[in-house]
Design an enzyme around this catalytic site. Structure first.
Site, mmCIF file in Angstrom:
data_model
loop_
_atom_site.group_PDB
_atom_site.id
_atom_site.type_symbol
_atom_site.label_atom_id
_atom_site.label_comp_id
_atom_site.label_asym_id
_atom_site.label_seq_id
_atom_site.Cartn_x
_atom_site.Cartn_y
_atom_site.Cartn_z
ATOM 1 N N ARG A 136 4.390 -12.021 -1.368
ATOM 2 C CA ARG A 136 3.152 -10.692 -1.594
ATOM 3 C C ARG A 136 4.512 -9.867 -1.238
ATOM 4 O O ARG A 136 4.588 -8.717 -0.886
ATOM 5 C CB ARG A 136 2.058 -10.408 -1.478
ATOM 6 C CG ARG A 136 0.870 -11.293 -2.424
ATOM 7 C CD ARG A 136 -0.541 -12.260 -2.275
ATOM 8 N NE ARG A 136 -1.442 -10.406 -1.388
ATOM 9 C CZ ARG A 136 -1.982 -10.661 -0.822
ATOM 10 N NH1 ARG A 136 -2.564 -12.569 -0.055
ATOM 11 N NH2 ARG A 136 -2.811 -10.081 -0.111
ATOM 12 N N ARG B 147 2.837 1.302 -5.268
ATOM 13 C CA ARG B 147 3.450 0.039 -4.956
ATOM 14 C C ARG B 147 4.906 -0.041 -5.292
ATOM 15 O O ARG B 147 5.465 -0.774 -4.559
ATOM 16 C CB ARG B 147 2.955 -1.760 -4.948
ATOM 17 C CG ARG B 147 2.471 -2.172 -4.259
ATOM 18 C CD ARG B 147 1.285 -2.450 -4.626
ATOM 19 N NE ARG B 147 1.168 -3.938 -3.661
ATOM 20 C CZ ARG B 147 -0.459 -4.164 -3.637
ATOM 21 N NH1 ARG B 147 -0.863 -3.512 -3.522
ATOM 22 N NH2 ARG B 147 -0.838 -4.832 -2.784
ATOM 23 N N LYS C 117 -4.963 -1.960 5.838
ATOM 24 C CA LYS C 117 -5.052 -0.857 4.705
ATOM 25 C C LYS C 117 -6.363 -0.273 4.512
ATOM 26 O O LYS C 117 -7.253 0.243 4.243
ATOM 27 C CB LYS C 117 -4.200 -0.762 3.112
ATOM 28 C CG LYS C 117 -3.123 -0.435 3.764
ATOM 29 C CD LYS C 117 -2.332 -0.550 2.481
ATOM 30 C CE LYS C 117 -2.188 -1.678 2.133
ATOM 31 N NZ LYS C 117 -1.650 -3.265 1.745
ATOM 32 N N ARG D 231 -8.573 -15.109 6.727
ATOM 33 C CA ARG D 231 -8.982 -13.770 6.035
ATOM 34 C C ARG D 231 -11.088 -13.634 5.392
ATOM 35 O O ARG D 231 -10.338 -15.114 4.124
ATOM 36 C CB ARG D 231 -8.453 -12.398 5.392
ATOM 37 C CG ARG D 231 -9.494 -11.301 4.322
ATOM 38 C CD ARG D 231 -8.303 -10.102 4.219
ATOM 39 N NE ARG D 231 -7.283 -10.282 3.378
ATOM 40 C CZ ARG D 231 -6.309 -9.852 2.816
ATOM 41 N NH1 ARG D 231 -6.185 -8.031 3.823
ATOM 42 N NH2 ARG D 231 -5.783 -9.439 1.724
HETATM 43 P P1 AMP Z 1 -4.078 -5.841 -2.865
HETATM 44 O O1 AMP Z 1 -5.608 -5.880 -2.314
HETATM 45 O O2 AMP Z 1 -3.484 -4.224 -2.792
HETATM 46 O O3 AMP Z 1 -3.707 -6.860 -2.282
HETATM 47 O O4 AMP Z 1 -3.406 -5.985 -4.188
HETATM 48 C C1 AMP Z 1 -3.726 -7.032 -4.951
HETATM 49 C C2 AMP Z 1 -2.802 -7.904 -6.026
HETATM 50 O O5 AMP Z 1 -3.356 -6.590 -7.090
HETATM 51 C C3 AMP Z 1 -1.186 -7.804 -5.578
HETATM 52 O O6 AMP Z 1 -1.257 -8.853 -5.160
HETATM 53 C C4 AMP Z 1 -0.816 -7.484 -6.973
HETATM 54 O O7 AMP Z 1 -0.534 -8.707 -7.807
HETATM 55 C C5 AMP Z 1 -2.051 -6.473 -7.398
HETATM 56 N N1 AMP Z 1 -1.716 -4.931 -7.494
HETATM 57 C C6 AMP Z 1 -3.178 -4.127 -6.467
HETATM 58 N N2 AMP Z 1 -1.779 -2.797 -6.996
HETATM 59 C C7 AMP Z 1 -0.932 -2.904 -7.187
HETATM 60 C C8 AMP Z 1 -0.081 -2.114 -7.639
HETATM 61 N N3 AMP Z 1 0.134 -0.603 -6.963
HETATM 62 N N4 AMP Z 1 1.320 -2.461 -8.496
HETATM 63 C C9 AMP Z 1 1.264 -3.814 -9.316
HETATM 64 N N5 AMP Z 1 0.595 -4.126 -8.504
HETATM 65 C C10 AMP Z 1 -0.484 -4.263 -7.843
#
Ligand code: AMP
Length: 214
Positions: free
Chosen positions: A171, A87, A13, A126
């Protein structure tokens, strides 16, 4: 045009959002990036969410909805790419209400499909450029041999604290339990398009463009 890129961790993404920013002048809103920034600058909110993020769990809806609400202020003619948000179903409802409040709508939700084995392989390999966020992969796109980022020349590369197998499992579980219901939610609203997220970056980008330009 406002779009959501929907998919599990490691689906690509962020990589695709960055391409859309460069090519279409859209604005990327990544709640993950915003939370990581708060965490590394040590704000009260950042300290509160640090352990939750490192463990791979979702932070509370009110925090991320608040972050998005702030960013929707102001004029962004190129439109928004929501990356990693929403999410959960309450986040999806909140986004709909916020867009309506700003007199705009969602134009597309693109589900990026990638099989689970590929996600694990991608995430554990990564790293990103510390300056510009360019994404590298030990196998498929290694850091250039001169140690300089191919995008910006930066020389610092980072691995995310939650890019390890244990956090990744959490995750993925969070994704399947709380985020994947959004696929049905947006399908029922008539907004959903699904693409194969497993191919080369440019092939996936073409599939996304196909959806946006149709
Ligand atoms: P990402 O970079 O999108 O993989 O997000 C990294 C981490 O940030 C996730 O594993 C969550 O702990 C938190 N996070 C990011 N976006 C959200 C969201 N929309 N709702 C809840 N937690 C989030």
């Amino acid at each position: 045009m406002n779009i959501i890129l929907l998919g599990p961790p490691g689906a690509g993404k962020g990589t695709q959002a960055r391409k859309l920013v460069a090519e279409r002048g859209m604005v990327q809103l990544s709640t993950g990036d915003m939370l990581r920034e708060a965490k590394s600058s040590g704000t009260a909110m950042g300290n509160k969410v640090a352990a939750i993020m490192d463990a791979g769990q979702l932070v509370t809806d009110d925090i991320v909805i608040g972050l998005i609400e702030e960013k929707l202020e102001g004029d962004h003619a190129g439109g928004f790419i929501f990356d990693g948000f929403p999410r959960t179903l309450p986040q999806a409802d909140a986004l709909g209400a916020l867009l309506e409040k700003h007199g705009t709508t969602l134009d597309a939700v693109i589900e990026m499909r990638v099989d689970d084995d590929a996600l694990v392989a991608r995430i554990t390999a990564r790293s990103t450029c510390g300056d510009c966020g360019e994404v590298y992969n030990d196998q498929t796109k290694p850091i250039p041999s001169d140690g300089k980022c191919s995008n910006c020349g930066g020389t610092e590369f980072k691995r995310r604290a939650d890019d390890n197998e244990e956090s990744l499992r959490t995750r993925l579980m969070e994704y399947y339990k709380k985020t994947s219901p959004l696929i049905g939610y947006y399908y029922a609203k008539g907004d959903l398009s699904s693409i194969d997220g497993l191919g080369e970056i440019d092939v996936v980008a073409k599939a996304i463009s196909g959806v946006l330009d149709s």
